[in-house]
Design a protein around this motif. Structure first.
Motif, PDB file in Angstrom:
ATOM      1  N   UNK A   1      20.814  52.748  43.825  1.00  0.00           N
ATOM      2  CA  UNK A   1      21.075  51.463  44.478  1.00  0.00           C
ATOM      3  C   UNK A   1      22.563  51.228  44.654  1.00  0.00           C
ATOM      4  N   UNK A   2      23.360  51.546  43.638  1.00  0.00           N
ATOM      5  CA  UNK A   2      24.810  51.371  43.747  1.00  0.00           C
ATOM      6  C   UNK A   2      25.381  52.335  44.782  1.00  0.00           C
ATOM      7  N   UNK A   3      24.865  53.580  44.809  1.00  0.00           N
ATOM      8  CA  UNK A   3      25.325  54.551  45.806  1.00  0.00           C
ATOM      9  C   UNK A   3      24.995  54.094  47.220  1.00  0.00           C
ATOM     10  N   UNK A   4      23.814  53.500  47.389  1.00  0.00           N
ATOM     11  CA  UNK A   4      23.395  53.028  48.706  1.00  0.00           C
ATOM     12  C   UNK A   4      24.167  51.791  49.140  1.00  0.00           C
ATOM     13  N   UNK A   5      24.648  51.015  48.181  1.00  0.00           N
ATOM     14  CA  UNK A   5      25.308  49.751  48.514  1.00  0.00           C
ATOM     15  C   UNK A   5      26.594  49.950  49.295  1.00  0.00           C
ATOM     16  N   UNK A   6      27.316  51.046  49.037  1.00  0.00           N
ATOM     17  CA  UNK A   6      28.599  51.260  49.709  1.00  0.00           C
ATOM     18  C   UNK A   6      28.424  51.404  51.226  1.00  0.00           C
TER      19      UNK A   6
END
Length: 258
Positions: free
Chosen positions: A210-215
């Motif tokens: 999720x954090x990787x996708x947020x960027x």
């Protein structure tokens, strides 16, 4: 949540720190991303609404006098069929029966116009984003050019209740879309875990995903909010997210072996 946003943008190679995210923070983080996407879509929607109002006025300025009478489009004087194109509309006025519905659909697709409106000889035709809706004049007897202009003058104008409803529906749609993308990235993260020989449970990989996708999600949302649309958006998000995850998992493996 600020530290996870900062982590994603400034140090994506160490996304494994997102493993420490609690369920509450995970829910808040997901909700924030969905809200950012919603604001981006709302900005686009407001722009479209403004275009609808302007384009609708442009179409009505050249509209001949007519009335729907006995299930037919009746004009006061001899009028040739014509097509009027704007950014938002492809408008067909055809009292002579010279334009076919298939021609409307083909032109809408070819010219990439979101809305097609046809006042045909024996029916009203509406095409929105490729979905056609014919309407018999039996339901429109007595309808005339004055009423048509009134309808078009209201385009792009919505009450606060309607705007709120649109926002809520958009937020729900954004959340479902983000959930789908998150699931795909998390499944790929599970494959990368095997390739990098890292031992992590799926729930921790999902947090990293999720954090990787947020960027890329936030960056693309900002671009779209200002009217810059990129092709292959999902593929771009997936590519960046998987690169961040792969780099982070390699670093995690390295730190585990030290």
């Amino acid at each position: 949540m600020k530290e996870y946003l900062k982590l994603g943008f400034t140090d994506p190679q160490h996304l494994y720190h997102a493993n420490e995210m609690s369920r509450k923070h995970l829910f808040y983080y997901f909700s924030l991303l969905a809200l950012i996407i919603t604001f981006s879509m709302a900005s686009i929607l407001l722009s479209v609404m403004g275009s609808l109002r302007v384009d609708g006025q442009e179409i009505t300025e050249t509209l001949p006098v007519f009335e729907i009478r006995d299930n037919e489009l009746v004009v006061e004087t001899d009028e040739d069929s014509y097509i009027h194109q704007t950014d938002s509309f492809l408008f067909f006025f055809d009292p002579n029966g010279s334009i076919k519905i298939e021609e409307i659909d083909n032109n809408i697709e070819r010219l990439n116009v979101p809305i097609g409106v046809g006042l045909m000889e024996d029916q009203f035709y509406l095409n929105v984003l490729g979905q056609g809706l014919p309407l018999s004049y039996e339901q429109l007897n007595g309808f005339d050019d004055t009423q048509f202009k009134e309808v078009f003058s209201q385009l792009g104008r919505f009450s606060p209740v309607v705007l709120l409803s649109i926002f809520l529906v958009t937020y729900l749609a954004s959340g479902l879309s983000l959930l789908y993308e998150w699931l795909i990235v998390a499944l790929f993260a599970n494959v990368l875990k095997t390739l990098t020989r890292v031992t992590l449970p799926f729930k921790k990989l999902a947090r990293m995903a999720l954090v990787a996708l947020s960027v890329p999600t936030i960056v693309i949302a900002v671009f779209e909010a200002f009217g810059f649309f990129l092709p292959f958006v999902f593929e771009i998000k997936l590519g960046f997210a998987l690169y961040f995850l792969y780099s982070s998992l390699k670093n995690y493996k390295k730190n585990q072996t030290i």
